[in-house]
Design a protein around this motif. Structure first.
Motif, PDB file in Angstrom:
ATOM      1  N   GLU A 187      -6.385  62.893  67.541  1.00  0.00           N
ATOM      2  CA  GLU A 187      -6.853  61.549  67.848  1.00  0.00           C
ATOM      3  C   GLU A 187      -7.170  60.795  66.563  1.00  0.00           C
ATOM      4  N   SER A 188      -7.229  59.487  66.686  1.00  0.00           N
ATOM      5  CA  SER A 188      -7.552  58.644  65.533  1.00  0.00           C
ATOM      6  C   SER A 188      -8.403  57.465  65.965  1.00  0.00           C
ATOM      7  N   GLY A 189      -9.022  56.834  65.001  1.00  0.00           N
ATOM      8  CA  GLY A 189      -9.841  55.658  65.266  1.00  0.00           C
ATOM      9  C   GLY A 189     -10.090  54.924  63.971  1.00  0.00           C
ATOM     10  N   VAL A 190     -11.104  54.094  63.949  1.00  0.00           N
ATOM     11  CA  VAL A 190     -11.411  53.300  62.759  1.00  0.00           C
ATOM     12  C   VAL A 190     -12.888  53.438  62.419  1.00  0.00           C
ATOM     13  N   VAL A 191     -13.171  53.802  61.174  1.00  0.00           N
ATOM     14  CA  VAL A 191     -14.547  53.812  60.686  1.00  0.00           C
ATOM     15  C   VAL A 191     -14.878  52.413  60.196  1.00  0.00           C
TER      16      VAL A 191
END
Length: 288
Positions: A187-191
Motif C-alpha cells: 500500500e501507499s499514501g502521502v505523508v
C-alpha cells in the motif's frame, strides 16, 4: 598602677605620643606644604626601594625577577591562545570526518544519488521540529525543493536558499508532501507535514484504503511517486492506524527514523530536482 608607668609599654607609648606631638607642632609652625614634604621625605626610602626592585634584576619570587615573571605570563597567554585555536580546529576536523564517513555509508546504499553533505548550524527553539538551517547554499549548488536525507532516513526538503546557507523544511513542517509506501502491505499514501498531531512526534500518512492491511510495526519508505523525493528512502515505523478525519480512508501514524530536533548532519540530494518545489514547500498541491 605605678608598675605600668615604669613598664616598657608605657615608655613606648610616651615616645610615640612625643613624636606625634612634635610632628603636629612642626606642621603648625612651617605650614602644610612643609609638613607634606616632611612626610614625603619620611617615606621616600620605601618608594626608592620599590622602584629599585621594579626596575632591577632583584629576585622577587622563587628566583625570578619581575621582568622574567612578565615574560612568562606573556608566553603562557600566547600558548593558551594557540591551544584554544588547535582545539577549535580539532572539533571542526572531527565534524568534517564524521560528515564524510556518513556520506560514504549513504553513497554505498544510494549509488545513483548525488549528495552534498551539510551541518546544522541553527534551530529556532519554537519550531525546531519543523525547520532548521544548514551551512551550504547556492554556492554549493543547493536549490529550493531538493530532498534532504540523513544517515537513518528522510528528513525533508530545502526551503529558502541563500548564498552560503539554506533553510530545511522537515517532514513535520509547512505543507511538505512525500509519497510513502508500505511494502509489507503493498500500500501507499502521502505523508503531509503541518498537522497538529505531528507535534506529538508522529508523521501522518494519509489516503490508505478503508480496508487497509497496514499494521503497527510495519516500515514506511518513500515511494518515489510525484517528483519531490527519490524512492526507497526509509521514513519510519507505523505506530497506529485509525480512521481518517477527512474521508472514509485510513490514516497511519509514523514514528520517524530521524530525530529532526537533534540531527546534526544531513545530505542534500542534488540530482533529483523537484519540478513543483514552489508548490510542495509553500503550500500548493504536490504531485502524487
Amino acid at each position: 598602677m605605678k608598675g605600668f608607668f615604669r613598664s616598657n609599654t608605657f615608655k613606648v607609648l610616651l615616645t610615640v605620643v612625643t613624636v606625634l606631638f612634635g610632628v603636629t607642632m612642626l606642621s603648625v609652625t612651617t605650614g602644610s606644604s612643609s609638613f607634606s614634604g616632611f612626610i614625603t621625605d619620611m617615606f621616600a626610602p620605601m618608594h626608592i626601594s620599590y622602584s629599585t626592585i621594579e626596575n632591577s634584576d632583584t629576585k622577587l619570587y622563587d628566583g625570578y625577577t619581575q621582568k622574567e615573571l612578565k615574560e612568562i605570563c606573556t608566553e603562557l597567554t600566547e600558548e593558551n591562545d594557540r591551544l584554544r585555536n588547535q582545539l577549535t580546529d580539532y572539533y571542526n576536523m572531527k565534524e568534517e570526518n564524521e560528515l564524510l564517513r556518513d556520506l560514504l555509508e549513504i553513497k554505498k546504499e544510494y549509488k545513483n544519488l548525488e549528495l552534498t553533505g551539510a551541518s546544522v548550524i541553527g534551530r529556532d527553539p519554537v519550531s525546531a521540529k519543523e525547520k532548521f538551517t544548514i551551512n551550504v547554499g547556492k554556492t554549493d549548488g543547493i536549490q529550493k525543493g531538493d530532498p534532504v536525507i540523513a544517515a537513518s532516513g528522510a528528513v525533508g526538503v530545502v526551503g529558502e536558499v541563500y548564498d552560503y546557507s539554506a533553510e530545511i523544511i522537515t517532514l513535520y513542517g509547512g505543507n511538505v508532501k512525500v509519497g510513502v509506501k508500505i511494502n509489507e502491505a503493498t500500500e501507499s499514501g502521502v505523508v503531509t507535514g503541518g498537522r497538529d498531531i505531528s507535534k506529538v512526534n508522529y508523521l501522518v500518512l494519509d489516503y490508505l484504503k478503508a480496508d487497509s492491511g497496514v499494521r503497527a510495526g510495519m516500515i514506511a519508505t518513500t515511494s518515489g511517486s510525484g517528483v519531490n523525493f527519490p524512492p526507497d528512502i526509509p521514513v519510519g515505523t507505523i505506530m497506529d492506524v485509525r480512521a481518517s478525519e477527512r474521508d472514509s480512508s485510513r490514516t497511519a501514524l509514523i514514528k520517524s527514523f530521524v530525530d529532526v530536533e537533534k540531527v546534526e548532519r544531513v545530505f542534500i540530494v542534488t540530482n533529483y530536482r523537484a519540478a513543483y518545489a514552489e508548490n510542495t514547500v509553500e503550500g500548493g498541491e504536490a504531485a502524487e
